[in-house]
Design an enzyme around this catalytic site. Structure first.
Site, mmCIF file in Angstrom:
data_model
loop_
_atom_site.group_PDB
_atom_site.id
_atom_site.type_symbol
_atom_site.label_atom_id
_atom_site.label_comp_id
_atom_site.label_asym_id
_atom_site.label_seq_id
_atom_site.Cartn_x
_atom_site.Cartn_y
_atom_site.Cartn_z
ATOM 1 N N GLU A 16 0.883 -1.171 0.000
ATOM 2 C CA GLU A 16 0.000 0.000 0.000
ATOM 3 C C GLU A 16 0.918 1.218 0.000
ATOM 4 O O GLU A 16 1.524 1.544 1.018
ATOM 5 C CB GLU A 16 -0.887 -0.031 1.253
ATOM 6 C CG GLU A 16 -1.748 1.202 1.421
ATOM 7 C CD GLU A 16 -2.375 1.292 2.813
ATOM 8 O OE1 GLU A 16 -2.722 0.230 3.404
ATOM 9 O OE2 GLU A 16 -2.499 2.416 3.315
ATOM 10 N N THR A 25 -3.490 6.298 2.159
ATOM 11 C CA THR A 25 -3.624 7.696 2.570
ATOM 12 C C THR A 25 -4.240 8.518 1.426
ATOM 13 O O THR A 25 -3.821 9.641 1.143
ATOM 14 C CB THR A 25 -2.276 8.306 3.039
ATOM 15 O OG1 THR A 25 -1.563 7.318 3.804
ATOM 16 C CG2 THR A 25 -2.484 9.498 3.952
ATOM 17 N N ARG A 38 1.874 10.173 1.004
ATOM 18 C CA ARG A 38 2.375 11.041 2.062
ATOM 19 C C ARG A 38 3.628 11.775 1.662
ATOM 20 O O ARG A 38 4.145 12.565 2.435
ATOM 21 C CB ARG A 38 2.688 10.202 3.298
ATOM 22 C CG ARG A 38 1.453 9.824 4.006
ATOM 23 C CD ARG A 38 1.806 9.283 5.354
ATOM 24 N NE ARG A 38 0.912 8.205 5.614
ATOM 25 C CZ ARG A 38 1.072 7.339 6.564
ATOM 26 N NH1 ARG A 38 2.128 7.417 7.348
ATOM 27 N NH2 ARG A 38 0.197 6.404 6.738
ATOM 28 N N LYS A 74 -10.932 -0.299 7.134
ATOM 29 C CA LYS A 74 -9.674 -0.021 7.835
ATOM 30 C C LYS A 74 -10.048 0.582 9.193
ATOM 31 O O LYS A 74 -10.909 1.464 9.259
ATOM 32 C CB LYS A 74 -8.855 0.971 7.003
ATOM 33 C CG LYS A 74 -7.635 1.522 7.720
ATOM 34 C CD LYS A 74 -6.758 2.295 6.752
ATOM 35 C CE LYS A 74 -5.736 3.118 7.515
ATOM 36 N NZ LYS A 74 -4.442 3.152 6.831
#
Ligand code: 3PG
Length: 199
Positions: free
Chosen positions: A38, A66, A42, A126
């Site tokens: 994943e 993210t 960021r 999640k």
């Protein structure tokens, strides 16, 4: 939708800073036979890193993490990402992923958020940051209410509590950035052993 992630019990949260970093981290995952990543939005390099990973590591299942807005989601899917992970729940991302038939794993920590996700046929959630929002205690309470929902806790999970999380019946898989810290191949080996010890 097919659950692409069904065979993965641990999803490495991968932060990529540049091509050299990407090469090292992704090659280490391949060497450790943990064939999923994943890649998180960021860093400024994230999208380039995703493209690099998809082009050079066909053996890895690549998703984006993210993902906090629709643009990132579109960029990731257009680049070939097979799944999308958000820290929270986004209706527009969920709708777009449904339309494109790409698996979306939104972050939900409250019953209301989970119900929103369920209303769009999303039942893999999640749970982030797991260590702050009640960890396994919270997952047990939520799992008992939402029978067909499974969780991917992330945040504060590492080699010390991995087994405990994986043993929980509501936990489908766990995510974490610790895998990419220190000796990645050794971390992968530890994960493999842990999974084998409980299956
Ligand atoms: C995530 O984006 O899923 C989390 O930051 C992972 O949490 P960790 O860094 O505590 O593993």
């Amino acid at each position: 939708m097919n659950d692409l992630l069904k065979e993965y019990k641990v999803i490495p949260v991968v932060v990529l800073n540049n091509e050299e970093d990407a090469k090292y981290k992704l090659s280490s995952l391949v060497q450790g036979e943990l064939l999923v990543a994943e890649i998180t939005f960021r860093t400024d390099y994230a999208l380039e890193g995703i493209k690099y990973a998809i082009k050079n590591y066909p053996q890895l299942l690549i998703g984006a993490g993210t993902v906090i807005n629709l643009k990132q989601c579109k960029d990731a899917i257009e680049s070939g990402c097979k799944f999308i992970v958000s820290p929270g729940f986004s209706r527009e991302i969920a709708l777009f992923c449904n339309e494109r038939n790409v698996q979306y794993i939104p972050g939900c920590v409250t019953p209301t958020e989970i119900m929103e996700a369920l209303s769009l046929n999303i039942n893999l959630i999640k749970f982030f940051p797991a260590n702050i929002y009640g960890g396994l205690k919270a997952i047990n309470s939520l799992g008992a209410v939402f029978k067909d929902t499974k969780f991917v806790p992330t945040g504060g999970i590492d080699e010390n509590n991995l087994k405990e999380y994986l043993l929980n019946k509501y936990v489908k898989a766990v995510g974490g950035s610790w895998i990419l810290k220190g000796d990645i191949v050794e971390n992968c080996r530890f994960i493999k052993e842990t999974i084998e010890s409980i299956s």
